[in-house]
Design an enzyme around this catalytic site. Structure first.
Site, PDB file in Angstrom:
ATOM      1  N   ASP A 146       0.813  -1.211   0.000  1.00  0.00           N
ATOM      2  CA  ASP A 146       0.000   0.000   0.000  1.00  0.00           C
ATOM      3  C   ASP A 146       0.853   1.270   0.000  1.00  0.00           C
ATOM      4  OD1 ASP A 146       0.957  -0.301   2.592  1.00  0.00           O
ATOM      5  OD2 ASP A 146      -0.995  -0.561   3.503  1.00  0.00           O
ATOM      6  N   ASN A 152      -7.694  -2.139  14.284  1.00  0.00           N
ATOM      7  CA  ASN A 152      -9.065  -2.554  13.964  1.00  0.00           C
ATOM      8  C   ASN A 152      -9.075  -3.793  13.063  1.00  0.00           C
ATOM      9  OD1 ASN A 152      -8.183  -1.541  11.547  1.00  0.00           O
ATOM     10  ND2 ASN A 152      -9.687   0.119  11.411  1.00  0.00           N
ATOM     11  N   HIS A 191      -7.288  -4.226  10.319  1.00  0.00           N
ATOM     12  CA  HIS A 191      -7.039  -4.025   8.890  1.00  0.00           C
ATOM     13  C   HIS A 191      -5.738  -4.681   8.453  1.00  0.00           C
ATOM     14  CE1 HIS A 191      -5.035   0.124   9.721  1.00  0.00           C
ATOM     15  NE2 HIS A 191      -4.085  -0.632   9.225  1.00  0.00           N
ATOM     16  N   GLU A 235      -9.773  -1.669   5.271  1.00  0.00           N
ATOM     17  CA  GLU A 235     -10.430  -1.322   6.512  1.00  0.00           C
ATOM     18  C   GLU A 235     -11.647  -2.236   6.736  1.00  0.00           C
ATOM     19  OE1 GLU A 235      -9.018   0.581   8.519  1.00  0.00           O
ATOM     20  OE2 GLU A 235      -8.313   2.471   7.661  1.00  0.00           O
TER      21      GLU A 235
HETATM   22  C1  GLP Z   1      -0.728   0.796   8.664  1.00  0.00           C
HETATM   23  C2  GLP Z   1      -0.401   0.000   7.385  1.00  0.00           C
HETATM   24  C3  GLP Z   1      -0.553  -1.478   7.592  1.00  0.00           C
HETATM   25  C4  GLP Z   1       0.100  -1.840   8.903  1.00  0.00           C
HETATM   26  C5  GLP Z   1      -0.666  -1.264  10.052  1.00  0.00           C
HETATM   27  C6  GLP Z   1      -0.005  -1.460  11.401  1.00  0.00           C
HETATM   28  O1  GLP Z   1      -1.788   1.643   8.561  1.00  0.00           O
HETATM   29  N1  GLP Z   1      -1.133   0.371   6.225  1.00  0.00           N
HETATM   30  O2  GLP Z   1       0.000  -2.179   6.491  1.00  0.00           O
HETATM   31  O3  GLP Z   1       0.137  -3.246   9.050  1.00  0.00           O
HETATM   32  O4  GLP Z   1      -1.013   0.082   9.839  1.00  0.00           O
HETATM   33  O5  GLP Z   1       1.097  -0.644  11.573  1.00  0.00           O
HETATM   34  P1  GLP Z   1       2.163  -0.835  12.709  1.00  0.00           P
HETATM   35  O6  GLP Z   1       2.915  -2.068  12.337  1.00  0.00           O
HETATM   36  O7  GLP Z   1       3.013   0.378  12.687  1.00  0.00           O
HETATM   37  O8  GLP Z   1       1.405  -1.021  13.969  1.00  0.00           O
END
Ligand code: GLP
Length: 238
Positions: A67, A130, A132, A137
């Protein structure tokens, strides 16, 4: 779904590296699906260390990222393109031409990226609070392909730490591989760390597949390894 619970973040990263290393040894031209966020950084550090100390090569590896924010310059310090260069690509011998991070704001650009993705051998995932995955989402259909998405308030809130804690600076849209795209991977490796992931990990491991918790889709995939540290696994009943 195979679940490994570790003491802490460092152990989680080491366990994840073992899975990655096994693949790279058997398939030096592996296609990797990569993720951003704080969860995979420790794994990337293990990969860099192994490359420097043991010479594991990435010259034939191809990568496709999950992404990217919409409306952010590629070279912005907060873009996922920059994140990947800073946290992995610049420190291994990967050919920049073999790395792919989605970019764009239109359905056409999303479709084009989706169609360009080769068969992914290993898809790395983090997980949102959440539930995702990527930027899929809650409520995202399980068969959706790469698309443009409006970020939820919870995700904007969680990501503001990267934007001077100023919610108005956080992009409100992203381009993300869809859940259907993610599920095409031969193997999925999900890393989760910290107590704020505990509800999402519980739903993913113990709940029924439910579009309101996107990561629950992984129960439908034949080869998933979840590596969670104790805090992220703290709400599991078993
Ligand atoms: C972000 C990314 C995800 C990621 C998630 C958790 O928004 N788009 O791909 O897995 O949030 O992030 P983190 O690993 O910093 O907790």
């Amino acid at each position: 779904m195979k679940l490994i619970v570790t003491e802490n973040y460092d152990e989680m990263s080491k366990e994840a590296f073992k899975v990655m290393k096994e693949l790279l040894e058997s398939k030096p031209n592996a296609v990797l699906g990569l993720a951003t966020g704080s969860s995979p950084v420790g794994l990337y550090q293990n990969m860099i260390k192994d490359h420097k100390e043991n010479g594991t090569s990435y010259k034939d590896v191809h990568t496709y990222n999950l992404d990217e924010y919409v409306g952010i310059d590629r070279n912005d310090p907060q873009s996922y393109y920059t994140f990947m260069n800073e946290n992995l690509f610049k420190d291994v011998d990967i050919n920049p031409e073999n790395t792919h991070v989605p970019y764009g704001s239109t359905d056409e650009e999303a479709k084009k990226y989706d169609e360009s993705i080769e068969k992914v051998d290993l898809q790395l995932l983090g997980i949102g609070r959440n539930g995702h995955i990527g930027f899929n989402e809650p409520g995202t259909p399980f068969d959706q392909r790469t698309h443009i998405v409006d970020l939820t308030e919870s995700t904007i809130e969680a990501n503001k730490r990267f934007f001077d804690n100023d919610i108005t600076k956080v992009p409100t849209q992203a381009i993300t591989m869809g859940i259907g795209t993610v599920m095409d991977a031969g193997k999925i490796l999900l890393v989760a760390s910290g107590e704020d992931k505990a509800d999402a990990v519980k739903a993913m491991v113990e709940g029924e597949p439910d579009i309101n918790w996107p990561a629950t889709v992984l129960q439908n995939h034949p080869d998933v390894v979840v590596i969670a540290d104790k805090a992220a696994a703290s709400k599991l009943s078993k």
